[in-house]
Motif scaffolding. Structure first.
Motif, PDB file in Angstrom:
ATOM      1  N   GLU A  22      53.155   7.751  -2.263  1.00  0.00           N
ATOM      2  CA  GLU A  22      51.540   8.162  -2.647  1.00  0.00           C
ATOM      3  C   GLU A  22      50.809   8.109  -1.514  1.00  0.00           C
ATOM      4  O   GLU A  22      49.670   8.442  -1.544  1.00  0.00           O
ATOM      5  CB  GLU A  22      51.163   6.999  -3.676  1.00  0.00           C
ATOM      6  N   LEU A  23      51.356   7.482  -0.311  1.00  0.00           N
ATOM      7  CA  LEU A  23      50.561   7.723   0.918  1.00  0.00           C
ATOM      8  C   LEU A  23      50.842   8.724   1.674  1.00  0.00           C
ATOM      9  O   LEU A  23      50.279   8.891   3.032  1.00  0.00           O
ATOM     10  CB  LEU A  23      50.985   6.173   1.834  1.00  0.00           C
ATOM     11  N   GLU A  24      51.637   9.482   1.357  1.00  0.00           N
ATOM     12  CA  GLU A  24      51.794  10.961   1.991  1.00  0.00           C
ATOM     13  C   GLU A  24      50.901  11.978   1.735  1.00  0.00           C
ATOM     14  O   GLU A  24      49.722  11.591   0.891  1.00  0.00           O
ATOM     15  CB  GLU A  24      53.148  11.461   1.606  1.00  0.00           C
ATOM     16  N   VAL A  25      50.564  13.053   2.388  1.00  0.00           N
ATOM     17  CA  VAL A  25      49.624  14.006   2.381  1.00  0.00           C
ATOM     18  C   VAL A  25      49.512  14.449   0.697  1.00  0.00           C
ATOM     19  O   VAL A  25      48.037  14.209   0.373  1.00  0.00           O
ATOM     20  CB  VAL A  25      49.649  15.296   3.194  1.00  0.00           C
ATOM     21  N   LEU A  26      50.320  14.535   0.058  1.00  0.00           N
ATOM     22  CA  LEU A  26      50.186  14.954  -1.366  1.00  0.00           C
ATOM     23  C   LEU A  26      49.686  13.875  -2.481  1.00  0.00           C
ATOM     24  O   LEU A  26      48.831  14.008  -3.007  1.00  0.00           O
ATOM     25  CB  LEU A  26      51.572  15.700  -1.848  1.00  0.00           C
ATOM     26  N   GLY A  27      50.293  12.819  -2.085  1.00  0.00           N
ATOM     27  CA  GLY A  27      49.678  11.824  -2.668  1.00  0.00           C
ATOM     28  C   GLY A  27      48.361  11.297  -2.504  1.00  0.00           C
ATOM     29  O   GLY A  27      47.601  11.123  -3.445  1.00  0.00           O
TER      30      GLY A  27
ATOM     31  N   LEU B   7      43.102   5.746  -4.490  1.00  0.00           N
ATOM     32  CA  LEU B   7      44.291   4.749  -4.460  1.00  0.00           C
ATOM     33  C   LEU B   7      44.603   4.649  -3.027  1.00  0.00           C
ATOM     34  O   LEU B   7      45.539   3.921  -2.801  1.00  0.00           O
ATOM     35  CB  LEU B   7      45.216   5.111  -5.409  1.00  0.00           C
ATOM     36  N   THR B   8      44.157   5.324  -2.011  1.00  0.00           N
ATOM     37  CA  THR B   8      44.824   4.996  -0.782  1.00  0.00           C
ATOM     38  C   THR B   8      44.698   3.612  -0.360  1.00  0.00           C
ATOM     39  O   THR B   8      45.429   3.035   0.185  1.00  0.00           O
ATOM     40  CB  THR B   8      44.167   6.049   0.379  1.00  0.00           C
TER      41      THR B   8
ATOM     42  N   CYS C 102      57.258   0.495   5.747  1.00  0.00           N
ATOM     43  CA  CYS C 102      55.958   0.096   5.671  1.00  0.00           C
ATOM     44  C   CYS C 102      55.450   0.727   7.223  1.00  0.00           C
ATOM     45  O   CYS C 102      54.326   1.337   7.050  1.00  0.00           O
ATOM     46  CB  CYS C 102      55.703  -1.451   6.066  1.00  0.00           C
ATOM     47  N   LEU C 103      56.216   0.841   8.285  1.00  0.00           N
ATOM     48  CA  LEU C 103      55.662   1.187   9.354  1.00  0.00           C
ATOM     49  C   LEU C 103      55.650   3.006   9.341  1.00  0.00           C
ATOM     50  O   LEU C 103      54.313   3.590   9.656  1.00  0.00           O
ATOM     51  CB  LEU C 103      56.546   1.156  10.574  1.00  0.00           C
ATOM     52  N   SER C 104      56.500   3.652   8.584  1.00  0.00           N
ATOM     53  CA  SER C 104      56.168   5.107   8.478  1.00  0.00           C
ATOM     54  C   SER C 104      55.363   5.349   7.242  1.00  0.00           C
ATOM     55  O   SER C 104      54.586   6.515   7.599  1.00  0.00           O
ATOM     56  CB  SER C 104      57.668   5.577   7.777  1.00  0.00           C
ATOM     57  N   ALA C 105      54.914   4.671   6.470  1.00  0.00           N
ATOM     58  CA  ALA C 105      53.865   4.842   5.547  1.00  0.00           C
ATOM     59  C   ALA C 105      52.599   4.723   6.148  1.00  0.00           C
ATOM     60  O   ALA C 105      51.711   5.383   5.858  1.00  0.00           O
ATOM     61  CB  ALA C 105      54.088   4.166   4.245  1.00  0.00           C
ATOM     62  N   ALA C 106      52.421   3.597   7.072  1.00  0.00           N
ATOM     63  CA  ALA C 106      50.987   3.394   7.566  1.00  0.00           C
ATOM     64  C   ALA C 106      50.687   4.082   8.903  1.00  0.00           C
ATOM     65  O   ALA C 106      49.431   4.330   9.219  1.00  0.00           O
ATOM     66  CB  ALA C 106      50.882   2.034   7.833  1.00  0.00           C
TER      67      ALA C 106
END
Length: 801
Positions: free
Chosen positions: A387-392, A399-400, A494-498
């Motif tokens: 959900e934190l990727e570009v499409l999400g 919701l970001t 967590c690091l990859s998502a943020a």
């Protein structure tokens, strides 16, 4: 202040379960409190206090009582409460009559169905209106919506009292009212079966002729299950309890009584869950009811309505005590799989459940993390990362930030757990090494006794010579490795998502992403330390196994090779460009300050060697911050700035936005403090070697300028830089100081030496100073003589004291 807050019966600012959770009361503890939270009141009134001061972290004198069943909010007057107790007593007597007597024809399910029909009418109508698609705006404006809400609330209240009539507390009150017995039934938390007689309760139940047949208990569980199934209808919990943004956008003049009615309905439904927990005890979880209700209680614990929060708080404590847990924290951690399962299911349908990220963040914020709950977070973390990727972010932009807050709580939990990993492995390694030394000494001793004539061999076999002993040690090491991998996987996720969110133009998202990055880097570094110690310990075990000729165990160790590699430096390689973009964007002063703090921290953790080339290539973006001026705006041409502008971004990068003078100074102080932190430590100072001359020139220019607000920070930075190259710093300082103070120039100790004025000839203009030539573009050369004298003297006092 605590006494004042707790003295209020409906305190909005103090929730006992939250206080327990935030104080870290989630440690597993098999011992249960010996004090009953459900002592039956000696009076005729149905007082069952579920909130008291026993065992609280900050216990105070006085208690706040929330009785279950609770008097509904529509009985607001004292006389109304007396009426309620009378009506409730009648309904409880009806419920009690269904399980008493020799051959009663009354059935509990009949009464339950009659009352549930009133409740089903409301839920059926809400489903017919399709509130998920159109919202409740259209339905709440109907003339009879308030009446149906109150009818449903009354039905729920009667159902709660009907079921509560089956409890031991209600039975005791009835016996006192009818003067049949003065016996009191005191419920013990954690009692497994509340519907079987034992000891004192046997005589009490014989007076009322309570049916002890097994199918009676099954009927009660079946009725409670039917009621809970209706209570869990999502349409009921989606009803608004206050004027929200959707209703404001719809421009509907919703009457205030509608919100009071929905609040009352949800409150009595929550009370019903607590009542069912009192009746069933541990059977509440065994029957599967915990799975469906625990997630809802945690969700309502962060409700905007104070009444609903307090009700959820009380019910959580009720269920914890009924299940045999001394604190709510232990109760939530023990049932964490139920919560995570509900989270994972609802994460798949965010359009219907936009509250899920808030629930995840709140749950982790309250209970922290432990070895029991952290392994469950891998699956929801994968959903959150998507959900934190570009499409999400494009599908659910609102919701970001909530998702980032949830990721931050996971990263903080990983940090909490990872800090202890190296120490645990180190202590285990010390034990293994001591056992290895014992093996070596014993083998050496046996070798000596075998060659010495007349010496008796050692017949006793110590434990550390057996195959089972080393198998246990290897299993313990494997358990540590598995848990370390779980923490590492979560921290890496967590690091990859943020990391991509560091380039966000939204201040809130960027700040939370920076917090996530800092915690994740700390976790990964600790995990690597534990990994190195694990490898050393494994090598010691392998050597001991070879010496003992335990070939079977040795083959297993060879097949189970650890494939974990270096995690920290690859993560830094991906992280660095986004940190540079974050500083380059200069969205706001707090973001730049926080980014410099994070950058200084990760350089100290990772070591300066990795950042030498990066500072040499991208450092100009950081040093350019030291030349900020609130009175100048620089136009960015397409030739010197090649910024990638994504199509969905509406920001313009054509010119730098003006910034207040105090904000510019705070940013410069943050950069100077970062230089101080990096240069003051030997491990991280290597990162500045390639740009040392430029940095020293910039800092000396700031220190000698008329910017008094930056003087202290510049002196701290110069003091740190002297740890790297003191001669360079003093040369730049003395070049200006002695040029302005020719009379104070020291004479050479020997006449054959050249005078200082010959070594450092006075410059023709301020642009010829050494610090200006070293600092290059962006250095401040507006020298203030008073600042030069004060900085030089302070540096002497600081360095030579």
């Amino acid at each position: 202040m605590d006494k004042l807050i707790v003295s209020k019966p409906l305190s909005v600012g103090y929730l006992y379960s939250v206080a327990e959770l935030k104080n870290g009361a989630y440690v597993n503890d098999t011992s249960h409190s010996s004090h009953s939270q459900y002592a039956t009141s000696s009076s005729a009134g149905p007082k069952i206090s579920v909130i008291g001061d026993n065992g609280l972290p900050n216990a105070v004198n006085g208690t706040v009582e929330y009785e279950l069943p609770h008097v509904p909010s529509w009985f607001v007057h004292a006389s109304s409460q007396r009426l309620y107790f009378a009506l409730a007593g009648i309904i409880r007597l009806v419920g009690l009559s269904t399980v008493s007597g020799q051959g009663t024809s009354a059935s509990l399910s009949v009464f339950v169905d009659i009352l549930l029909n009133q409740f089903r009418r409301l839920s059926t109508e809400l489903r017919a209106e399709d509130t998920h698609r159109y919202g409740v705006q259209r339905w709440c404006m109907k003339s009879d919506s308030g009446q149906k809400l109150r009818q449903a609330s009354s039905a729920v209240c009667m159902l709660n009292e009907l079921i509560y009539g089956l409890s031991d507390q209600s039975l005791c009150v009835c016996l006192q009212l009818f003067n049949k017995s003065s016996a009191q039934v005191i419920r013990v938390p954690g009692q497994n079966d509340h519907l079987t007689s034992s000891g004192q309760r046997t005589g009490v139940r014989e007076v009322w002729k309570i049916s002890e047949r097994m199918y009676t208990k099954d009927d009660i569980i079946h009725c409670i299950g039917s009621i809970l199934h209706e209570y869990m209808s999502p349409e009921m919990w989606d009803l608004p309890t206050e004027q929200n943004s959707e209703l404001c956008l719809a421009e509907l003049n919703v009457p205030m009584h509608f919100f009071r009615d929905t609040t009352a309905l949800q409150q009595v439904m929550l009370d019903g869950i607590g009542v069912f927990g009192i009746i069933l005890g541990q059977d509440f979880a065994h029957s599967g009811f915990m799975h469906s209700s625990l997630y809802l209680l945690l969700r309502k614990l962060i409700s905007s309505s104070a009444q609903i929060r307090i009700a959820s708080d009380a019910v959580l404590r009720t269920l914890a005590a009924a299940g045999g847990y001394s604190t709510v924290g232990q109760f939530v951690v023990a049932n964490a799989d139920y919560i995570v399962d509900s989270l994972c299911r609802q994460l798949r349908h965010l359009d219907l459940n936009p509250h899920v990220p808030d629930i995840l963040a709140s749950m982790l914020c309250y209970i922290g993390a432990s070895r029991d709950i952290l392994p469950f977070l891998e699956e929801p973390m994968r959903a959150v990362s998507s959900e934190l990727e570009v499409l999400g972010r494009h599908d659910h932009p609102h919701l970001t930030v909530p998702f980032l807050k949830a990721v931050f709580e996971i990263a903080k939990a990983c940090t909490h757990e990872s800090i202890s990993l190296p120490d645990e492995v180190q202590s285990f390694s010390v034990k293994v090494r001591s056992e290895h030394q014992a093996v070596e000494s014993l083998i050496e001793k046996r070798r000596e006794t075998s060659v010495m004539p007349g010496t008796v061999g050692v017949d006793a076999q110590p434990d550390f010579l057996s195959l089972e002993y080393w198998e246990d040690l290897l299993c313990n090491l494997n358990d540590m490795r598995k848990y370390r991998r779980i923490v590492a996987s979560l921290a890496g996720s967590c690091l990859s998502a943020a990391t991509p969110l560091l380039s966000s133009t939204k201040e809130a998202a960027c700040l939370v992403a920076l917090d996530i990055v800092e915690n994740a880097v700390v976790s990964i570094a600790k995990v690597e330390d534990a990994y190195k110690c694990e490898n050393e310990t494994k090598a010691v075990i392998k050597e001991a196994v070879q010496q003992l000729s335990l070939d079977e165990l040795l083959d297993d160790m060879d097949t189970a090779e650890d494939v974990d590699g270096n995690r920290l430096l690859p993560a830094m390689n991906k992280l660095w460009p986004y940190l540079v973009i974050c500083l380059k964007n200069k969205i706001s002063m707090p973001i730049v300050r926080r980014c410099t703090e994070v950058l200084g921290r990760i350089i100290q953790i990772s070591g300066g060697n990795f950042f030498v080339r990066r500072f040499h290539k991208d450092g100009y973006i950081i040093w350019r911050l030291l030349a900020l001026s609130p009175f100048r705006r620089k136009t960015l041409s397409s030739m010197d700035e090649k910024a990638i502008i994504l199509p969905y971004r509406n920001t313009s990068l054509t010119s730098e936005e003006p910034m207040a003078e105090i904000s510019s100074q705070k940013i410069q102080i943050a950069v100077l403090d970062m230089i101080t932190e990096i240069s003051s430590h030997k491990r991280s100072a290597i990162a500045l070697e390639s740009v040392l001359k430029k940095i020293c020139g910039l800092v000396v220019g700031i220190a000698y300028s008329g910017l008094i607000g930056l003087r202290e920070a510049a002196i701290r930075a110069l003091t740190g830089l002297t740890c790297m190259d003191a001669d360079l710093v003093w040369l730049l300082l003395a070049d200006v100081y002695h040029s302005l103070n020719q009379r104070d120039m020291p004479l050479p100790p020997i006449q054959d030496l050249v005078d200082l004025c010959d070594l450092l000839p006075p410059p023709m203009s301020s642009k010829e100073y050494l610090f200006v030539q070293y600092g290059g573009e962006g250095v401040r050369y507006d020298i203030d003589p008073s600042s030069v004298h004060e900085v030089f003297k302070k540096m002497q006092d600081t360095v030579f004291k």
